[in-house]
Write a protein that holds these residues in place. Structure first.
Motif, short mmCIF file in Angstrom:
data_model
loop_
_atom_site.label_atom_id
_atom_site.label_comp_id
_atom_site.label_asym_id
_atom_site.label_seq_id
_atom_site.Cartn_x
_atom_site.Cartn_y
_atom_site.Cartn_z
N UNK A 1 85.86 29.28 47.27
CA UNK A 1 86.69 29.88 46.23
C UNK A 1 86.11 31.11 45.57
N UNK A 2 84.88 31.50 45.92
CA UNK A 2 84.32 32.72 45.33
C UNK A 2 85.08 33.92 45.86
N UNK A 3 85.42 34.83 44.95
CA UNK A 3 86.15 36.02 45.37
C UNK A 3 85.74 37.19 44.49
N UNK A 4 86.03 38.42 44.95
CA UNK A 4 85.67 39.60 44.17
C UNK A 4 86.33 39.57 42.79
N UNK A 5 85.70 40.26 41.84
CA UNK A 5 86.18 40.30 40.46
C UNK A 5 86.76 41.68 40.17
N UNK A 6 87.94 41.69 39.52
CA UNK A 6 88.60 42.94 39.18
C UNK A 6 89.11 42.86 37.75
N UNK A 7 88.86 43.90 36.97
CA UNK A 7 89.37 43.89 35.60
C UNK A 7 88.92 45.08 34.81
N UNK A 8 89.00 44.94 33.50
CA UNK A 8 88.65 46.04 32.61
C UNK A 8 87.17 46.04 32.29
N UNK A 9 86.69 47.25 31.97
CA UNK A 9 85.29 47.37 31.54
C UNK A 9 85.25 47.21 30.03
N UNK A 10 84.53 46.20 29.60
CA UNK A 10 84.47 45.93 28.17
C UNK A 10 83.79 47.09 27.45
N UNK A 11 84.40 47.51 26.32
CA UNK A 11 83.80 48.55 25.50
C UNK A 11 84.33 49.93 25.80
N UNK A 12 85.10 50.12 26.87
CA UNK A 12 85.71 51.40 27.19
C UNK A 12 87.21 51.30 26.97
N UNK A 13 87.80 52.38 26.50
CA UNK A 13 89.24 52.39 26.25
C UNK A 13 90.00 52.17 27.54
N UNK A 14 90.96 51.23 27.49
CA UNK A 14 91.83 50.99 28.63
C UNK A 14 93.24 50.77 28.08
N UNK A 15 94.14 51.70 28.38
CA UNK A 15 95.52 51.66 27.87
C UNK A 15 96.47 51.22 28.99
N UNK A 16 95.97 50.37 29.88
CA UNK A 16 96.76 49.81 30.98
C UNK A 16 97.16 50.86 32.02
N UNK A 17 96.35 51.92 32.09
CA UNK A 17 96.53 52.85 33.19
C UNK A 17 95.84 52.29 34.44
N UNK A 18 95.78 53.06 35.47
CA UNK A 18 95.09 52.60 36.67
C UNK A 18 94.56 53.79 37.46
N UNK A 19 93.72 53.49 38.42
CA UNK A 19 93.09 54.54 39.24
C UNK A 19 93.88 54.67 40.54
N UNK A 20 94.49 55.86 40.71
CA UNK A 20 95.21 56.16 41.95
C UNK A 20 94.32 57.00 42.87
N UNK A 21 94.35 56.68 44.19
CA UNK A 21 93.79 57.57 45.21
C UNK A 21 94.95 58.38 45.76
#
Length: 778
Positions: free
Chosen positions: A755-775
């Motif tokens: 059940x171990x899997x990669x972790x994805x989420x926000x970086x605590x302490x940095x502003x995150x307004x629910x945007x995302x990183x596009x390539x």
């Protein structure tokens, strides 16, 4: 095929000349009469005429071959025997004669093959075995030769058989048996000269009187036997009777004045008898007959020394050095020749030393600044060979060019105030030279461009398609700067300031590159070329993410942790997959220490991001990681095992990113490091539904995201995490791809059984307004 053609030709010739058969036989008989009278040249002429009339008559070839043998023309005889065998392959006598001629022509391997064939034809032919003994002795197959000799004696012994056995036993170092065999040969034929001389040579040292007797008996029977005189001269010489020894060799010269070895032998006797003038005459005669033998030059040089003609002796010794390149004997003599030359060339003048770089100024050598070493070159002159050369007690290499010795060396001058040169020649003549060391500054200036952004490989990234660009930079140098030019423009800077900043407006409309040249007041000059990268304006115009940078941290060569090959391949894989996306700049850092990582994220990257107004930043880490007490760490290459303090704390990365969050809109950290744990585990989230590329709200909103692997072991060399990430980017056919899409692909591929899997989420302490990183694709 050749044999068939030859026989056909002979048969045709036979038909055409059949009417001349009787004439051919008459000519052949005439030839035999000449042989009977030992007129072999005439006989050969007759046999040749007979062959012309009857070219298929093997008797004519055989008779001519025997006549050639009587004239010692073994090559011609060999050719005729081969023709006889071509007509009659079973002609044993022709085969044996062919083997005999091969022996006489020193073609012993061929003789061995031919005689082996003869033994197949006739196993009881004593002549065959006798000839084979000669072959085997020449091939140094002494044990085989002895067995064949046994067979020869069983078939029909003759005195020569025992002579050959004596030769074999002597080769086998059994001198007692060898002497017995020679005695048997002589007992059976008291006039067998070859056996008597072989016996004399064998016992020359142990029984010189008996050896002398054997030689005298040979000479009494044949007073023109040069071998007997030569051997007797050796016995006289052993008894120190040089006059008689010289007299015997002189008799040989009277018998055969064209034999060079007689002159060399007599010259050696003269030399040992201290008659150097006569010795030189004989050695000179020998050299005129055999000019490439080093023995004569060496011997003559010694006699020249004996009459004090040292210049001529030197010339002869030098000749040996020339011959040694091609002659093994000369190579063996070269060492002794050099020793004699050494003594003949002895002199007492010390070497002369001249320093050519740096050029001495007022008997001093100058080195600028605190440089720890100085490159010194110069020349040494001396009549003799230089044995050693030292600078400040250190050996320095030197080479001989155009009669002078040249040296070039980088000398350590830290904590010293003078340089001492010492040259010693082969005769220990010594020259010492001292130069005080005066220090000045010689380091070239260091150039760095601050704006526009310039990569480590010298690429200047232009932010807009404009004809004129403001170049801003800084010079670092120990001394004041005399001039700074950028292309053909002189830069502005404060001439009285150390390490000044500079600016210049450069017209780049027709340029693909430019050169910055900085020179300090001591003439130290630095030229650095920069290339213009105009991809940025095109990327920024079509990229909703704005100016996008990627930073790779590749740690693989660890000091105490296991080194990795994986990060190198992983970074290369991701770089390749990004080639089709709008990336403004890639910074690739390798094998970073903890101090370097802290400085880079807190200072270097902050300054670069702010000065170049970077809007989207991807940081990718590949290397070892650890997760200790709910804190994630990246492992620097200088980290120590089980020493948490030497690891790079993920929180330090977050602090660095906060320093430029006012500029950067989108931040994405990818940590392909096992045991990094969740990295920023607090507030981790699952990937939401992937946003669309045309969602301007998501593209414009700030984001601070982290995606990390979640292995429990130290990093391996084959990362499925990275491979899937790269494949997802490479296989994308849309105009862009959000990080959420990649997360889903990677998670599906690398989730473990437990059940171990990669972790994805926000970086605590940095502003995150629910945007995302596009390539964004190009």
């Amino acid at each position: 095929m050749k044999k068939q053609v030859f026989l056909l030709t002979v048969l045709l010739a036979l038909v055409s000349v059949s009417s001349f058969g009787q004439n051919g036989k008459k000519i052949y008989k005439a030839g035999l009469e000449f042989v009977k009278n030992m007129k072999y040249e005439d006989a050969i002429a007759q046999f040749t005429s007979a062959i012309a009339l009857e070219p298929a008559n093997e008797d004519y070839y055989y008779a001519r071959a025997q006549a050639y043998d009587n004239l010692s023309k073994y090559a011609e005889a060999k050719a005729d025997y081969e023709k006889v065998i071509l007509f009659d392959p079973k002609n044993v006598e022709a085969v044996i004669s062919l083997g005999s001629d091969c022996n006489k022509l020193n073609s012993f391997e061929e003789a061995h093959k031919v005689l082996n064939h003869a033994s197949v034809l006739d196993k009881h032919n004593v002549r065959l075995y006798r000839e084979k003994v000669i072959t085997l002795i020449a091939l140094q197959k002494y044990d085989q030769a002895l067995k064949v000799s046994d067979t020869t004696i069983k078939l029909k012994e003759i005195p020569m058989d025992y002579y050959y056995r004596g030769v074999i036993y002597r080769k086998l170092n059994n001198e007692a048996v060898s002497k017995g065999e020679f005695d048997k040969a002589i007992a059976k034929d008291k006039n067998l000269v070859i056996a008597k001389l072989a016996l004399a040579d064998l016992i020359l040292t142990t029984n010189p009187m008996e050896a002398m007797k054997q030689c005298n008996e040979v000479i009494a029977h044949d007073d023109r036997n040069t071998d007997a005189y030569l051997l007797r001269s050796e016995i006289y010489k052993k008894n120190l009777d040089y006059p008689n020894a010289i007299n015997d060799v002189s008799k040989n010269i009277m018998i055969d004045a064209t034999n060079p070895d007689f002159y060399l032998t007599r010259g050696t006797y003269y030399q040992e008898f201290n008659q150097h003038t006569n010795a030189i005459a004989d050695f000179t005669k020998y050299i005129s007959l055999k000019p490439d033998n080093p023995d004569a030059y060496f011997a003559r040089a010694k006699s020249y020394e004996g009459i004090m003609a040292f210049d001529k002796a030197i010339s002869d010794y030098a000749k040996i050095a020339t011959l040694s390149e091609f002659d093994m004997r000369a190579q063996k003599m070269l060492k002794e020749a050099k020793a004699r030359l050494y003594e003949l060339n002895r002199e007492s003048d010390p070497p002369e030393i001249a320093v050519t770089s740096p050029v001495p100024i007022k008997d001093t050598l100058q080195i600028r600044g605190d440089k720890p070493a100085i490159l010194i070159s110069g020349k040494i002159k001396d009549k003799s060979k230089i044995k050693s050369f030292l600078i400040n007690n250190g050996n320095v290499a030197f080479t001989l060019k155009n009669g002078e010795y040249e040296f070039f060396s980088n000398i350590d001058v830290s904590s010293i105030d003078k340089i001492t040169f010492v040259a010693v020649d082969d005769y220990d003549n010594t020259k010492t030279l001292n130069y005080p060391l005066i220090r000045t500054e010689i380091n070239p200036p260091k150039i760095s461009i601050i704006a526009p952004y310039t990569s480590d490989d010298g690429q200047v990234y232009l932010e807009a398609s404009v004809p004129n660009v403001s170049i801003q930079g800084k010079i670092s140098d120990q001394s004041q700067i005399k001039s700074i030019t950028i292309g053909d423009v002189t830069a502005s800077y404060n001439r009285n300031e150390l390490n000044p900043s500079f600016t210049a407006i450069l017209d780049v409309s027709n340029l693909s590159k430019f050169t910055v040249v900085a020179e300090d007041i001591y003439g130290n000059r630095q030229e650095t070329e920069y290339k213009l990268n105009r991809e940025s304006p095109a990327i920024s115009a079509n990229n909703p993410m704005g100016k996008t940078w990627v930073v790779f941290i590749e740690n693989s060569s660890y000091e105490t942790f296991a080194s990795l090959d994986g990060p190198i391949k992983d970074v290369a894989s991701i770089r390749n997959s990004l080639a089709n996306y709008q990336i403004h700049n890639i910074i690739h850092k390798k094998d970073m220490t903890k101090a370097e990582m802290e400085k880079f994220f807190n200072i270097d990257l902050r300054d670069l991001v702010k000065k170049n107004q970077v809007k989207s930043l991807l940081v990718w880490y590949a290397g070892h990681g650890k997760f200790i007490n709910d804190i994630g760490y990246w492992i620097p290459v200088d980290a120590k095992r089980d020493d948490e303090f030497t690891y790079f704390n993920i929180n330090a990365l977050k602090a660095g990113l906060q320093g430029y969050s006012d500029v950067v809109i989108h931040t994405l950290v990818v940590s392909d490091a096992c045991e990094s744990g969740p990295g920023f585990y607090t507030a981790m989230r699952s990937a939401n539904e992937a946003p669309r590329c045309d969602n301007a709200q998501v593209a414009g909103a700030k984001s601070a995201q982290v995606f990390s692997s979640a292995n429990t072991e130290l990093a391996a060399d084959n990362s499925k995490f990275t491979a899937t990430f790269a494949n997802t980017l490479s296989n994308n056919r849309n105009s862009c791809i959000p990080i959420e899409t990649i997360v889903k692909s990677v998670t599906a591929a690398v989730t473990t059984v437990n059940g171990q899997k990669p972790k994805f989420g926000k970086i605590q302490g940095l502003d995150d307004m629910n945007g995302t990183f596009f390539f964004v694709a190009k």
